[in-house]
Enzyme design. Structure first.
Site, PDB file in Angstrom:
ATOM      1  N   TYR A 158      50.212 -29.305 -95.402  1.00  0.00           N
ATOM      2  CA  TYR A 158      50.159 -29.033 -96.847  1.00  0.00           C
ATOM      3  C   TYR A 158      48.745 -29.125 -97.405  1.00  0.00           C
ATOM      4  O   TYR A 158      48.549 -29.009 -98.612  1.00  0.00           O
ATOM      5  CB  TYR A 158      51.124 -29.939 -97.630  1.00  0.00           C
ATOM      6  N   ALA A 199      56.331 -35.143 -86.231  1.00  0.00           N
ATOM      7  CA  ALA A 199      56.940 -34.229 -87.210  1.00  0.00           C
ATOM      8  C   ALA A 199      57.913 -33.281 -86.518  1.00  0.00           C
ATOM      9  O   ALA A 199      59.045 -33.073 -86.986  1.00  0.00           O
ATOM     10  CB  ALA A 199      55.843 -33.444 -87.936  1.00  0.00           C
ATOM     11  N   LYS A 228      55.086 -45.976 -86.755  1.00  0.00           N
ATOM     12  CA  LYS A 228      56.426 -45.388 -86.905  1.00  0.00           C
ATOM     13  C   LYS A 228      57.362 -45.693 -85.732  1.00  0.00           C
ATOM     14  O   LYS A 228      58.566 -45.802 -85.929  1.00  0.00           O
ATOM     15  CB  LYS A 228      56.312 -43.864 -87.061  1.00  0.00           C
ATOM     16  N   ALA A 239      55.488 -30.981 -80.626  1.00  0.00           N
ATOM     17  CA  ALA A 239      56.401 -31.912 -79.972  1.00  0.00           C
ATOM     18  C   ALA A 239      56.030 -33.347 -80.334  1.00  0.00           C
ATOM     19  O   ALA A 239      56.396 -34.286 -79.639  1.00  0.00           O
ATOM     20  CB  ALA A 239      56.349 -31.706 -78.464  1.00  0.00           C
TER      21      ALA A 239
HETATM   22  P1  NAD Z   1      51.469 -35.986 -83.688  1.00  0.00           P
HETATM   23  O1  NAD Z   1      50.119 -36.491 -83.342  1.00  0.00           O
HETATM   24  O2  NAD Z   1      52.670 -36.831 -83.450  1.00  0.00           O
HETATM   25  O3  NAD Z   1      51.715 -34.586 -82.898  1.00  0.00           O
HETATM   26  C1  NAD Z   1      50.722 -33.618 -82.813  1.00  0.00           C
HETATM   27  C2  NAD Z   1      51.285 -32.335 -82.214  1.00  0.00           C
HETATM   28  O4  NAD Z   1      50.315 -31.305 -82.355  1.00  0.00           O
HETATM   29  C3  NAD Z   1      51.605 -32.403 -80.728  1.00  0.00           C
HETATM   30  O5  NAD Z   1      52.709 -31.563 -80.465  1.00  0.00           O
HETATM   31  C4  NAD Z   1      50.345 -31.853 -80.090  1.00  0.00           C
HETATM   32  O6  NAD Z   1      50.581 -31.325 -78.789  1.00  0.00           O
HETATM   33  C5  NAD Z   1      49.988 -30.774 -81.073  1.00  0.00           C
HETATM   34  N1  NAD Z   1      48.569 -30.433 -81.093  1.00  0.00           N
HETATM   35  C6  NAD Z   1      47.562 -31.224 -81.525  1.00  0.00           C
HETATM   36  N2  NAD Z   1      46.390 -30.566 -81.426  1.00  0.00           N
HETATM   37  C7  NAD Z   1      46.681 -29.350 -80.941  1.00  0.00           C
HETATM   38  C8  NAD Z   1      45.889 -28.207 -80.608  1.00  0.00           C
HETATM   39  N3  NAD Z   1      44.565 -28.201 -80.778  1.00  0.00           N
HETATM   40  N4  NAD Z   1      46.511 -27.117 -80.128  1.00  0.00           N
HETATM   41  C9  NAD Z   1      47.865 -27.110 -79.947  1.00  0.00           C
HETATM   42  N5  NAD Z   1      48.648 -28.154 -80.248  1.00  0.00           N
HETATM   43  C10 NAD Z   1      48.062 -29.248 -80.731  1.00  0.00           C
HETATM   44  O7  NAD Z   1      51.376 -35.542 -85.200  1.00  0.00           O
HETATM   45  P2  NAD Z   1      52.581 -35.391 -86.246  1.00  0.00           P
HETATM   46  O8  NAD Z   1      52.839 -36.708 -86.869  1.00  0.00           O
HETATM   47  O9  NAD Z   1      53.689 -34.662 -85.610  1.00  0.00           O
HETATM   48  O10 NAD Z   1      51.891 -34.488 -87.369  1.00  0.00           O
HETATM   49  C11 NAD Z   1      51.655 -33.108 -87.154  1.00  0.00           C
HETATM   50  C12 NAD Z   1      51.308 -32.455 -88.488  1.00  0.00           C
HETATM   51  O11 NAD Z   1      52.442 -32.561 -89.356  1.00  0.00           O
HETATM   52  C13 NAD Z   1      50.165 -33.125 -89.244  1.00  0.00           C
HETATM   53  O12 NAD Z   1      49.360 -32.103 -89.784  1.00  0.00           O
HETATM   54  C14 NAD Z   1      50.839 -33.887 -90.357  1.00  0.00           C
HETATM   55  O13 NAD Z   1      50.029 -33.984 -91.507  1.00  0.00           O
HETATM   56  C15 NAD Z   1      52.025 -32.999 -90.631  1.00  0.00           C
HETATM   57  N6  NAD Z   1      53.172 -33.673 -91.249  1.00  0.00           N
HETATM   58  C16 NAD Z   1      53.647 -33.152 -92.388  1.00  0.00           C
HETATM   59  C17 NAD Z   1      54.744 -33.750 -92.987  1.00  0.00           C
HETATM   60  C18 NAD Z   1      55.270 -33.178 -94.269  1.00  0.00           C
HETATM   61  O14 NAD Z   1      56.084 -33.848 -94.915  1.00  0.00           O
HETATM   62  N7  NAD Z   1      54.878 -31.984 -94.658  1.00  0.00           N
HETATM   63  C19 NAD Z   1      55.381 -34.864 -92.411  1.00  0.00           C
HETATM   64  C20 NAD Z   1      54.868 -35.360 -91.196  1.00  0.00           C
HETATM   65  C21 NAD Z   1      53.743 -34.749 -90.626  1.00  0.00           C
END
Ligand code: NAD
Length: 287
Positions: free
Chosen positions: A236, A137, A73, A134
């Site tokens: 989800y 998403a 991305k 942060a």
């Molecule tokens: P990413 O890896 O870019 O970010 C992960 C985030 O989670 C960071 O802020 C990190 O510090 C935090 N984190 C991870 N493990 C943690 C823990 N044990 N305790 C506290 N904080 C923790 O991931 P992303 O791309 O931002 O995705 C995050 C979630 O969003 C995923 O579950 C993904 O499936 C979901 N998502 C959903 C949609 C949607 O359309 N519904 C779209 C994008 C992402």
């Protein structure tokens, strides 16, 4: 004889790795079929190393567009001709459209989130939101919320590499919008309570709640929630995370990540085809 795919059919791609679990091919192909649009959507397992060649290939084949997911991305921005204002601020892209050879990157995760709220008649414009996360998403959500007119955002994250990323996002948002952004260590439980008190919505924008964190939540205390607070989760799978269970028990309105996922796809669909995705129809097929 099937007439679904002919010599006129155009290809739209999805590049990520891993990718075989994705719901996007079903979502888009069903929507194309339902509206009688002559496109086909296919997933390709692509990593950062192959990315440059893949984008060159997509250009040469004149694809109408493609979706981009992890780990591509951010890196994909290097190979595009233009970025939408939101994609510029986020520094990442999940949708690319090819207009006569010009590849423009968009990020539709944030618009998906905002549209999911709008569908439920939840208005956060001019108000304050608190969210955990942060990463990709969370950044997309914060940027779109700020562009759309949310007044103040309080971000809570653990002190990992994403925390520094949030500092940059905070600066970009404050330099480019009228939104105030605050960043706190997620360990600051007392501060989380006061920020939620001032907010109309609390959102989990991390993967905590899904595998391998099913049954867990970053909310330290259920008593931080009040009945007129909206609580949403980007996760989800499962549809009802531990956070949303607690929020329901507290009488809050809840929004799961499905709606955001559908609306981010719907926005991409609209960018490529100029048509509205039949979202209710697709929701019934997927879930
Ligand atoms: P990413 O890896 O870019 O970010 C992960 C985030 O989670 C960071 O802020 C990190 O510090 C935090 N984190 C991870 N493990 C943690 C823990 N044990 N305790 C506290 N904080 C923790 O991931 P992303 O791309 O931002 O995705 C995050 C979630 O969003 C995923 O579950 C993904 O499936 C979901 N998502 C959903 C949609 C949607 O359309 N519904 C779209 C994008 C992402």
């Amino acid at each position: 004889m099937t007439e679904r795919i002919t010599g006129h059919t155009e290809l739209i791609g999805l590049i990520a790795t891993p990718i075989r679990h994705s719901l996007s091919p079903t979502m888009h192909n069903e929507a194309f079929a339902k509206l009688g649009l002559d496109y086909v959507y296919l997933a390709f397992e692509v990593d950062n190393q192959e990315l440059k060649d893949v984008i060159q290939g997509f250009r040469a084949l004149k694809l109408r567009g493609f979706n981009v997911s992890m780990p591509n991305k951010t890196k994909v921005c290097e190979y595009l001709d233009a970025l939408s204002p939101a994609a510029q601020l986020v520094g990442a892209v999940n949708t690319v459209v090819n207009d006569n050879g010009v590849l423009t990157g968009h990020i539709t995760d944030g618009t998906g989130y905002m549209r999911a709220l709008a569908e439920e008649k939840i208005d956060i414009i001019g108000k304050k939101m608190t969210l955990c996360g942060a990463g990709g998403a969370a950044t997309a959500i914060c940027v779109q919320a700020a562009l759309d007119g949310v007044k103040e955002i309080s971000i809570f994250n653990q002190k990992d590499r994403f925390f520094d990323n949030a500092k940059e996002t905070m600066k970009k948002i404050q330099d480019n919008t009228n939104c105030t952004v605050n960043l706190y260590d997620i360990a600051d439980v007392k501060r989380m309570g006061t920020e939620i008190d001032d907010s109309v919505i609390f959102t989990n924008a991390t993967g905590v709640g899904m595998k391998p964190y099913v049954g867990q939540t970053l909310l330290p205390d259920a008593n931080m929630l009040r009945p007129d607070l909206v609580v949403s989760d980007v996760v989800y799978n499962p549809l009802k995370t531990r956070l949303l269970e607690i929020a329901e028990e507290k009488g809050c309105r809840t929004i799961n990540g499905l709606s955001m996922m559908l609306w981010q796809g719907a926005k991409a669909f609209e960018i490529w085809t100029g048509k509205q995705m039949p979202v209710d129809f697709i929701k019934n097929i997927l879930f």
